[in-house]
Design an enzyme around this catalytic site. Structure first.
Site, PDB file in Angstrom:
ATOM      1  CB  CYS A  92      -0.909   0.036   1.223  1.00  0.00           C
ATOM      2  SG  CYS A  92      -1.890   1.557   1.260  1.00  0.00           S
ATOM      3  CB  CYS A  95      -1.849   4.557   4.474  1.00  0.00           C
ATOM      4  SG  CYS A  95      -3.333   4.086   3.571  1.00  0.00           S
ATOM      5  CB  SER A  96      -0.564   0.485   6.590  1.00  0.00           C
ATOM      6  OG  SER A  96      -1.591   1.064   7.363  1.00  0.00           O
TER       7      SER A  96
END
Ligand code: FE
Length: 188
Positions: A92, A95-96
């Protein structure tokens, strides 16, 4: 951090804003029910059942939900299958984003800026650092997760596993093999 969380929980409970029994259920869910073991079962089923594999390819969200793995950060799933020609890698960059329902909570490196930027700039170099050397000429396809769409890599089934039960197969499926920073364990 632990003290801060305890203080927050105490205040919110006293104000009647949260129910501590509900918090316990959520914590228990992430400690015992959600994790890469779920994803490993999905992969093992796909290896053993061609019809399920086909369903997983067409509608991963529904196929995965049929095994009982649903919930936050798993609402819209896509399964990407490794082949002799192509290896898939998930990141990603923003972000995550991560498929919690099948892989649990993301590892620290997945959320780290170096992985997020280098996975797209130099995927082969990143894989080498994970100890993964792909065959020359094998293509790497990088998938960028978003809040709307999460990916599950279906690694290739190791040779020498014909006739194995799903349970035994699932033991070969590591977390990293479902992110694409690894491959399934060899059959011993
Ligand atoms: Fe994200």
């Amino acid at each position: 951090m632990a003290a801060r969380v305890r203080a927050l929980e105490t205040i919110l409970t006293r104000k009647g804003l949260i129910d501590s029994a509900a918090i316990d259920v959520i914590v228990d869910t992430y400690e015992t029910k959600v994790g890469p073991r779920n994803g490993a079962r999905v992969v093992a089923r796909a290896w053993s059942d061609a019809e399920f594999a086909d369903w997983l390819k067409r509608d991963a969200t529904a196929a995965i939900a049929s095994l009982g793995y649903t919930g936050r950060q798993g609402e819209h799933m896509q399964a990407v299958f490794n082949t002799d020609e192509t290896h898939n890698l998930v990141v990603c960059t923003l972000c995550s984003c991560y498929p919690w329902s099948v892989l649990g909570l993301p590892p620290v490196w997945y959320k780290a800026p170096p992985y997020r930027s280098r996975a797209v700039i130099d995927p082969r170099g990143v894989l080498a650092e994970f100890g993964l050397k792909l065959a020359d000429g094998k293509k790497i396809r990088v998938w960028d997760s978003t809040a709307e769409l999460r990916y599950l890599v279906v690694p290739q089934r190791p040779s020498g596993t014909e006739g194995w039960s799903e349970e035994r197969l699932a033991d070969l499926v590591t977390r990293d093999s479902m992110i694409g920073t690894g491959v399934a364990r060899e059959a011993l």
